[in-house]
Design a protein around this motif. Structure first.
Motif, mmCIF file in Angstrom:
data_model
loop_
_atom_site.group_PDB
_atom_site.id
_atom_site.type_symbol
_atom_site.label_atom_id
_atom_site.label_comp_id
_atom_site.label_asym_id
_atom_site.label_seq_id
_atom_site.Cartn_x
_atom_site.Cartn_y
_atom_site.Cartn_z
ATOM 1 N N ALA A 67 0.833 -1.207 0.000
ATOM 2 C CA ALA A 67 0.000 0.000 0.000
ATOM 3 C C ALA A 67 0.871 1.262 0.000
ATOM 4 C CB ALA A 67 -0.934 0.000 1.197
ATOM 5 N N GLN A 68 1.940 1.259 0.798
ATOM 6 C CA GLN A 68 2.831 2.424 0.831
ATOM 7 C C GLN A 68 3.566 2.587 -0.507
ATOM 8 O OE1 GLN A 68 5.282 1.793 4.269
ATOM 9 N NE2 GLN A 68 3.730 2.567 5.684
ATOM 10 N N GLU A 69 3.922 1.485 -1.132
ATOM 11 C CA GLU A 69 4.590 1.544 -2.430
ATOM 12 C C GLU A 69 3.647 2.106 -3.501
ATOM 13 O OE1 GLU A 69 6.156 -1.698 -5.648
ATOM 14 O OE2 GLU A 69 6.496 -2.138 -3.529
ATOM 15 N N LEU A 70 2.402 1.669 -3.474
ATOM 16 C CA LEU A 70 1.419 2.170 -4.427
ATOM 17 C C LEU A 70 1.156 3.659 -4.217
ATOM 18 C CD1 LEU A 70 -0.569 1.495 -6.688
ATOM 19 C CD2 LEU A 70 -2.234 0.900 -4.934
ATOM 20 N N LEU A 71 1.084 4.080 -2.954
ATOM 21 C CA LEU A 71 0.881 5.500 -2.641
ATOM 22 C C LEU A 71 2.055 6.339 -3.150
ATOM 23 C CD1 LEU A 71 -0.922 7.582 -1.192
ATOM 24 C CD2 LEU A 71 0.384 7.099 0.890
ATOM 25 N N ALA A 72 3.275 5.833 -2.961
ATOM 26 C CA ALA A 72 4.450 6.558 -3.436
ATOM 27 C C ALA A 72 4.457 6.643 -4.965
ATOM 28 C CB ALA A 72 5.724 5.875 -2.932
ATOM 29 N N GLU A 73 4.024 5.586 -5.624
ATOM 30 C CA GLU A 73 3.959 5.605 -7.088
ATOM 31 C C GLU A 73 2.943 6.634 -7.579
ATOM 32 O OE1 GLU A 73 3.154 1.689 -8.542
ATOM 33 O OE2 GLU A 73 5.054 0.887 -7.786
ATOM 34 N N ARG A 74 1.801 6.689 -6.914
ATOM 35 C CA ARG A 74 0.778 7.671 -7.317
ATOM 36 C C ARG A 74 1.279 9.102 -7.114
ATOM 37 N NH1 ARG A 74 -4.853 6.826 -4.818
ATOM 38 N NH2 ARG A 74 -5.288 8.480 -6.309
ATOM 39 N N GLU A 79 -0.524 11.970 -9.542
ATOM 40 C CA GLU A 79 -1.956 11.737 -9.385
ATOM 41 C C GLU A 79 -2.491 12.383 -8.114
ATOM 42 O OE1 GLU A 79 -2.822 7.574 -9.654
ATOM 43 O OE2 GLU A 79 -1.827 7.353 -11.590
ATOM 44 N N ILE A 80 -1.644 12.449 -7.081
ATOM 45 C CA ILE A 80 -2.036 13.109 -5.828
ATOM 46 C C ILE A 80 -0.979 14.142 -5.472
ATOM 47 C CG2 ILE A 80 -3.389 11.159 -4.932
ATOM 48 C CD1 ILE A 80 -0.988 10.331 -3.267
ATOM 49 N N ASP A 81 -1.394 15.158 -4.731
ATOM 50 C CA ASP A 81 -0.437 16.202 -4.343
ATOM 51 C C ASP A 81 0.240 15.826 -3.030
ATOM 52 O OD1 ASP A 81 -2.536 16.545 -2.623
ATOM 53 O OD2 ASP A 81 -2.771 18.698 -2.950
ATOM 54 N N GLU A 82 1.164 16.685 -2.579
ATOM 55 C CA GLU A 82 1.979 16.391 -1.398
ATOM 56 C C GLU A 82 1.136 16.306 -0.138
ATOM 57 O OE1 GLU A 82 5.950 17.979 0.938
ATOM 58 O OE2 GLU A 82 5.197 19.116 -0.775
ATOM 59 N N ASP A 83 0.161 17.193 0.010
ATOM 60 C CA ASP A 83 -0.680 17.165 1.222
ATOM 61 C C ASP A 83 -1.468 15.859 1.311
ATOM 62 O OD1 ASP A 83 0.164 19.662 2.042
ATOM 63 O OD2 ASP A 83 -1.427 20.719 0.938
ATOM 64 N N LEU A 86 0.978 12.969 2.157
ATOM 65 C CA LEU A 86 1.368 12.948 3.572
ATOM 66 C C LEU A 86 0.217 12.488 4.453
ATOM 67 C CD1 LEU A 86 3.526 16.192 3.740
ATOM 68 C CD2 LEU A 86 4.323 13.823 3.742
ATOM 69 N N MET A 87 -1.011 12.941 4.129
ATOM 70 C CA MET A 87 -2.176 12.555 4.936
ATOM 71 C C MET A 87 -2.415 11.038 4.821
ATOM 72 S SD MET A 87 -6.096 13.893 4.622
ATOM 73 C CE MET A 87 -6.275 13.164 3.004
ATOM 74 N N ARG A 88 -2.362 10.511 3.621
ATOM 75 C CA ARG A 88 -2.619 9.074 3.430
ATOM 76 C C ARG A 88 -1.476 8.217 3.992
ATOM 77 N NH1 ARG A 88 -6.062 7.831 -1.887
ATOM 78 N NH2 ARG A 88 -7.470 9.596 -1.738
ATOM 79 N N ARG A 89 -0.264 8.680 3.875
ATOM 80 C CA ARG A 89 0.870 7.960 4.449
ATOM 81 C C ARG A 89 0.759 7.903 5.969
ATOM 82 N NH1 ARG A 89 6.908 10.089 3.999
ATOM 83 N NH2 ARG A 89 6.096 11.357 5.658
#
Length: 96
Positions: A67-74, A79-83, A86-89
């Protein structure tokens, strides 16, 4: 009748000083190899049974890491901004 007496009088090839046949070492060697095979098979089966579930668990991928790898890829693809990243991480690390 003479043949029967001849056979009875002859003690056989093992009593006439001929010695043991040349293949006599085969039997103890084969006996030892048989027991080595039995012990080796037993050891293999015990090791396989003891390490089977542990190896399967270790080989399974960690869903949190995926999940963390997929979030980092997005985030890397934009696809997603920094805020949001950080919130999802943070949500992933805190479990909710």
């Amino acid at each position: 009748m003479t043949m029967l007496t001849t056979l009875a009088a002859h003690p056989g090839p093992w009593h006439d000083g001929g010695g043991a046949p040349g293949y006599w070492p085969v039997f103890p060697i084969m006996f030892g190899l048989f027991w080595l095979a039995v012990l080796g098979t037993g050891f293999y089966l015990i090791r396989r049974r003891m390490t089977g579930p542990a190896a399967a668990t270790a080989a399974a991928p960690d869903p949190m890491a995926k999940a963390q790898e997929l979030l980092a890829e997005r985030f890397a693809r934009g696809e997603i901004d920094e805020d949001e990243y950080l919130m999802r991480r943070s949500a992933l690390r805190n479990g909710g």
